[in-house]
Design a protein around this motif. Sequence first.
Motif, PDB file in Angstrom:
ATOM      1  N   GLY A   1       0.798  -1.217   0.000  1.00  0.00           N
ATOM      2  CA  GLY A   1       0.000   0.000   0.000  1.00  0.00           C
ATOM      3  C   GLY A   1       0.830   1.265   0.000  1.00  0.00           C
ATOM      4  O   GLY A   1       0.481   2.253  -0.669  1.00  0.00           O
ATOM      5  N   GLY A   2       1.928   1.274   0.765  1.00  0.00           N
ATOM      6  CA  GLY A   2       2.793   2.454   0.761  1.00  0.00           C
ATOM      7  C   GLY A   2       3.411   2.721  -0.598  1.00  0.00           C
ATOM      8  O   GLY A   2       3.467   3.867  -1.066  1.00  0.00           O
TER       9      GLY A   2
ATOM     10  N   TRP B   1      -5.884   0.102   0.158  1.00  0.00           N
ATOM     11  CA  TRP B   1      -6.661   0.988   1.025  1.00  0.00           C
ATOM     12  C   TRP B   1      -5.941   1.255   2.355  1.00  0.00           C
ATOM     13  O   TRP B   1      -5.605   2.402   2.672  1.00  0.00           O
ATOM     14  CB  TRP B   1      -8.035   0.376   1.279  1.00  0.00           C
ATOM     15  N   LEU B   2      -5.680   0.192   3.111  1.00  0.00           N
ATOM     16  CA  LEU B   2      -5.113   0.378   4.442  1.00  0.00           C
ATOM     17  C   LEU B   2      -3.646   0.798   4.386  1.00  0.00           C
ATOM     18  O   LEU B   2      -3.207   1.637   5.185  1.00  0.00           O
ATOM     19  CB  LEU B   2      -5.267  -0.908   5.250  1.00  0.00           C
ATOM     20  N   GLY B   3      -2.879   0.224   3.467  1.00  0.00           N
ATOM     21  CA  GLY B   3      -1.479   0.633   3.349  1.00  0.00           C
ATOM     22  C   GLY B   3      -1.340   2.059   2.851  1.00  0.00           C
ATOM     23  O   GLY B   3      -0.491   2.829   3.332  1.00  0.00           O
ATOM     24  N   GLY B   4      -2.160   2.434   1.861  1.00  0.00           N
ATOM     25  CA  GLY B   4      -2.142   3.822   1.397  1.00  0.00           C
ATOM     26  C   GLY B   4      -2.565   4.784   2.488  1.00  0.00           C
ATOM     27  O   GLY B   4      -2.028   5.898   2.615  1.00  0.00           O
ATOM     28  N   LEU B   5      -3.522   4.380   3.300  1.00  0.00           N
ATOM     29  CA  LEU B   5      -3.969   5.215   4.421  1.00  0.00           C
ATOM     30  C   LEU B   5      -2.837   5.435   5.420  1.00  0.00           C
ATOM     31  O   LEU B   5      -2.641   6.550   5.934  1.00  0.00           O
ATOM     32  CB  LEU B   5      -5.156   4.542   5.105  1.00  0.00           C
TER      33      LEU B   5
ATOM     34  N   VAL C   1       2.909  -7.186 -10.163  1.00  0.00           N
ATOM     35  CA  VAL C   1       3.209  -8.619 -10.284  1.00  0.00           C
ATOM     36  C   VAL C   1       3.744  -9.175  -8.962  1.00  0.00           C
ATOM     37  O   VAL C   1       3.318 -10.244  -8.491  1.00  0.00           O
ATOM     38  CB  VAL C   1       4.211  -8.855 -11.429  1.00  0.00           C
ATOM     39  N   VAL C   2       4.690  -8.443  -8.342  1.00  0.00           N
ATOM     40  CA  VAL C   2       5.261  -8.914  -7.080  1.00  0.00           C
ATOM     41  C   VAL C   2       4.198  -8.944  -5.983  1.00  0.00           C
ATOM     42  O   VAL C   2       4.101  -9.908  -5.214  1.00  0.00           O
ATOM     43  CB  VAL C   2       6.450  -8.019  -6.660  1.00  0.00           C
ATOM     44  N   ALA C   3       3.386  -7.880  -5.909  1.00  0.00           N
ATOM     45  CA  ALA C   3       2.337  -7.835  -4.886  1.00  0.00           C
ATOM     46  C   ALA C   3       1.319  -8.956  -5.082  1.00  0.00           C
ATOM     47  O   ALA C   3       0.869  -9.587  -4.113  1.00  0.00           O
ATOM     48  CB  ALA C   3       1.642  -6.476  -4.899  1.00  0.00           C
TER      49      ALA C   3
END
Length: 699
Positions: A167-168, A335-339, A297-299
Amino acid sequence: MTQTIAPRVRTLVLLILAVAGALLAGAAPVSAHAALTGSDPAQGAVVDTAPSQVSLTFSEPIAVGDDSVRVLDPKGERVDKGDPANPSGTTYSVRLVSGLPDGTYTVAYQVVSADSHPVAGAFTFSIGAPSETTVSVSAQGSDDGLVGWLYGFGRYVSYVGFVVLAGGAAFVLACWAPGARVRAVQRLVVSGWLALTAATLGMLMLRGSYTTSGKVGDVFDLELLGDVLQTKTGAALVSRLLLLAAAALFIAVLFGAYARAADAVEPDRDAEDDGGGDGGGPDKRDLTFGLALGGTVVAAGLAASWAMSEHASQGLQAGVAMPVDVVHLLAVAAWLGGLTALLVALYRAPVETPVGRDAVRRFSRLAFGSVVTLAVTGVYQSWRQLGSWSAFTDTRYGQLLLVKIALVAVMVAVAFLSRRWTQRLADARVSEAAEEAEGTEATEQVEEALRTEATERAEEEKQPAGTAPAEASGTSEVSEASMAVEAPKPSDASDAKKAEAGQDSVRAAQLARQRAAAEAARQKRLRDADPNRFGLRRSVLAEAGVAVVLLAVTTVLTQTEPGRTEQDARAAAATSSSASATGQGSGAVSLTMPFDTGGKNGKGVVSIDLDPAQAGDNALHVYVEGPDGTPVDVPEVKIALTLAAQNIGPLPVAPDHVTTGHWSASRVQIPMAGDWKVEVTVRTSDIDQVTVSKNAQIG
């Protein structure tokens, strides 16, 4: 204002972590995902004759080891022999020694379900009549102690690490390109990678003890580690480590070449109006596209390491469920990582690179798409794991799912408030720009005054010695002579001027740094005092707090038996209890017949198990043992069934070889009840064979 905010933030963070820890502590012991749905003899049953084996039927395939199933007599001595076998489907059996006396026997099992969770349990049955027993049926499972707790904590840390890492990085690429050069954001993403890597290594080391003994000392048992690497879960953990190596390269490029490209393209661009990750020249656009493709792809591979070894890999529509689970995990991370990245940017971004309203708007759109994706995939997963509306309230899985849905609803509500604060921040941008213009004008006036003062001082220093002020001309000739004698040489005067000029430049540099620090502090005070930005920070912090608890609930949910399986197990237990109450057991028939073919190694014992020994479909098992009771293989075993009273038969049965000394046949059709003759032909060599028989009451 920030001095009063910090204690509140620390208090809220500690409270959130305490709630998450309580949820994780409440997750132990882990509820298994494979359930025991039947057994023969049934739980609590009383059989007239000693069975030759004990069979266990589970809701899904399991992995068994040498001591996965143990049968103990009333004194606690083992009466099973040989390794557990899998004669058909999800039924597993273990042989018993012959001639068991009457009494109560305990069956203890500890296996691993197909979705990687340990399954442990015990029950009793009796031969002849119940008796006292010294065996406890509530023994601690391998996942109940310290190892189980550590493994559960490792699951939570791995989820958090994946969310923060994926997410980051997505937040930087899709929402806020200048974030690639912000140290706080870099530390956040790298911390996610380190957390996921450490948790994966820890789970790999703990896995062997977690699924067997549960002892801390077995964590470093290399033999157990080798066994783990041969399992599906071990392969998934190793694959995750390999993908994390590729993720390390991705992080290096993101915060290296990509950050430098962002500096080169937009060195003086206002961060409040920054573009996404797609701005700049062709080189930067190509780099952004490559990072986005490679990162996706990695995610997706990392998400698949969960989907292919846990819930989604078993049960209904596994081929559809695994891709859906991957998409679900990616949406959670976005969502949560971007948050989390947005929260760090709002609190820790430097003054020269503040997170802008455009970045917040882009993340708002990304979060909205993620929530829609979560809703669609979550509905499918809920139907697949629950199967009925009643499972929402009647099962622990359904109750936890309701808690998760409530937390998501709270997060969406708080996100709506964040969108409102973002809009207010954009509306206040005009007035903020005016204040910045006034501050810039004042700064320019101060710099102009300083430049004028420096110019006048330089002109005074350049004035010749003969142009001294008039009041100095009335001095005596003696004093002039003495001054002439004491006057410094031209070279000394030049050195003094240079030294004074150097001091002036140092003072000017110090003044410049002080002015820059003062201006940065003024800008920070203006931002912190802005009620719109303060409100945005507070709402995003609240979202992140709920997200921490949400991830804890999700971790507990992945360790909980699905509602559909729990209800099926209850129904099977109710059926078994009903059968025991009415005196109708499984009806299985066990026959033991010695044989002697007359040749070398021609003596032994053949045992026949027929289950349920009723008209219709039956499962038949054949066991051949040598004189010493050890299982032995023979070239051929044939079965024939005859009902002489009705002139039926002989009906041939050709069982399939399962393992050493064990043959089985499923769907053996017995047309009607009666006193059937069971004939067994055993061939021990090319020329040595014998047929033995016994009668059995069917139906």
